[in-house]
Design a protein around this motif. Structure first.
Motif, short mmCIF file in Angstrom:
data_model
loop_
_atom_site.label_atom_id
_atom_site.label_comp_id
_atom_site.label_asym_id
_atom_site.label_seq_id
_atom_site.Cartn_x
_atom_site.Cartn_y
_atom_site.Cartn_z
N VAL A 1 0.84 -1.21 0.00
CA VAL A 1 0.00 0.00 0.00
C VAL A 1 0.87 1.26 0.00
O VAL A 1 0.63 2.21 -0.75
N ALA B 1 -6.09 -6.50 0.63
CA ALA B 1 -5.28 -5.31 0.33
C ALA B 1 -4.10 -5.71 -0.56
O ALA B 1 -3.75 -4.99 -1.49
N THR C 1 -7.55 -1.73 0.73
CA THR C 1 -6.36 -0.88 0.66
C THR C 1 -6.59 0.34 1.54
O THR C 1 -5.73 0.75 2.32
#
Ligand code: GDP
Ligand code: MG
Length: 391
Positions: A34, A178, A186
């Motif tokens: 991320v 994610a 995310t």
């Protein structure tokens, strides 16, 4: 040529803890992913396989510490240790946690609080981790009502160990989704990172104190010499500084300094570093030794401590301990046998907090306030703090 480490943001040490299979490694990988995808990011994505690899495979580069990853948020630089969840590895958690400024407690929303969840919270408290952010992981697979119950359960656990469970951030995440790039999850990982950024305060660093680094790992770099790795507990060290290696009983000079593969001129309290030490034979230094400014610490083996004896429910003993008990003491990165004397009290039951005097099997640097764990036959049976050191 390697790029030098540039200190642009405050550095903090953080780590994941929690029961095995609750998703610590997956979440760690997801965090790096991320952050790596933020625009202008200086974070590199570290895949699950690279975090979860076997220790032998990990010792390639000089600063590659087992399961350490680094990442940057907008305001901070983090070194993150992904601690193995299995009980056999608690001793690694103890020494890793001793240097943590904060922790992410990973709890599976499907399973809730498990024995190792509780054990890690207890150990974190004992070794001085003051702030815990909770990641309720696998929220993609759980139902909301059950997850609400798990959240209550985690908050109670934190409160029971003095963490103020009411106020602690509890963020519902899915490391797995994610990692797959699902926008909803995310965003959840982003929210978790914001919680870490704001809830874990910047710790006070004792950069003016004499330099001290507990040795976590020792490596040999062909053609360069012996390297020790660990987190600087206090003070500052520069290339060219003379240091004492307690345990190896020798003095040497720091000829190289790196953090996460990047050379640095000076390292300070809180930094995770590798020190190249001049002329030091590989077998002279071991995990548990301490590198310090010459003459700044006097090792000793006698101390008085306040110790909590874990209850059977917490994974501790079923029977009392008494004077003459000889468990292993995990102090900083050292693992030393010690003789316990309970004085007039003579016995301590599981669940008791007692004062004891200890005589270790060898001299190590000790000081009031130092936290430690007591282990026996592969499990943690006590957690304590040094209250007084006798000469
Ligand atoms: P660790 O032992 O705590 O490091 O756990 P791992 O990261 O190895 O994950 C254990 C298992 O849970 C693996 O099979 C993962 O794919 C799975 N897992 C991890 N995170 C999630 C998640 O957010 N959602 C779901 N559904 N599964 C997950
Ligand atoms: Mg793992």
């Amino acid at each position: 040529p390697k790029t030098a480490y540039v200190r642009t943001k405050p550095h903090l040490n953080i780590g994941t803890m929690g029961h095995v299979d609750h998703g610590k490694t997956t979440l760690t990988a997801a965090i790096t992913k991320v952050l790596a995808e933020r625009s202008g990011s200086s974070t590199s994505y570290v895949s699950f396989d690279r975090i979860d690899r076997a220790p032998e495979e990990a010792q390639r580069g000089i600063t590659i510490n087992i399961a350490h990853v680094e990442y940057e948020t907008d305001t901070r630089h983090y070194a993150h240790v992904d601690m193995p969840g299995h009980a056999d590895y608690v001793k690694n958690m103890v020494t890793g946690a001793a240097q943590l400024d904060g922790a992410i407690l990973v709890v599976s929303a499907l399973d809730g609080v498990m024995p190792q969840t509780a054990e890690h919270v207890l150990l974190a408290r004992q070794v001085g981790v003051d702030h815990i952010v909770v990641a309720l992981n696998k929220a993609d697979a759980g139902d909301d009502e059950l997850t609400d119950l798990v959240e209550l359960e985690v908050r109670e656990l934190l409160t029971a160990h003095g963490y103020g469970g009411e106020a602690a951030p509890v963020v519902r995440v899915s490391g797995l989704r994610a990692l797959e790039g699902d926008p909803r999850w995310t965003a959840a990982v982003e929210a978790l990172l914001d919680a870490v950024d704001t809830y874990v305060p910047m710790p006070v660093r004792y950069t003016d104190a004499p330099f001290l680094l507990p040795v976590e790992n020792v490596l040999t770099i062909t053609g360069r010499g012996t390297v020790v790795t660990g987190a600087v507990e206090r003070g500052t060290v520069r290339v060219g500084d003379r240091v004492q290696v307690l345990g190896a009983d020798t003095e040497t000079v720091v000829t190289g300094l790196e953090t996460f593969g990047k050379p640095m001129e000076s390292a300070e309290a809180g930094d995770n570093v590798a020190l190249l030490l001049r002329g030091l034979p590989r077998d002279a230094v071991r995990r548990g030794h301490v590198v310090a400014a010459p003459g700044s610490v006097t090792p000793s083996r006698h101390f008085t401590a306040q110790v909590y004896v874990l209850s059977a429910k917490e994974g501790g003993r079923r029977t009392a301990v008494s004077t003459g008990y000889r468990p292993q003491f995990y102090i900083r990165t050292a693992d030393v046998v010690g003789d316990v004397d309970l004085g007039e009290r003579a016995v301590a039951q599981p669940g008791d907090t007692v004062t004891m005097t200890v005589e270790l099997g060898r001299d190590i640097p000790l000081e009031a306030g130092l936290g430690f764990a007591i282990r026996e036959g592969g499990r943690t049976v006590g957690a304590g703090t040094v209250t007084e050191v006798a000469g």
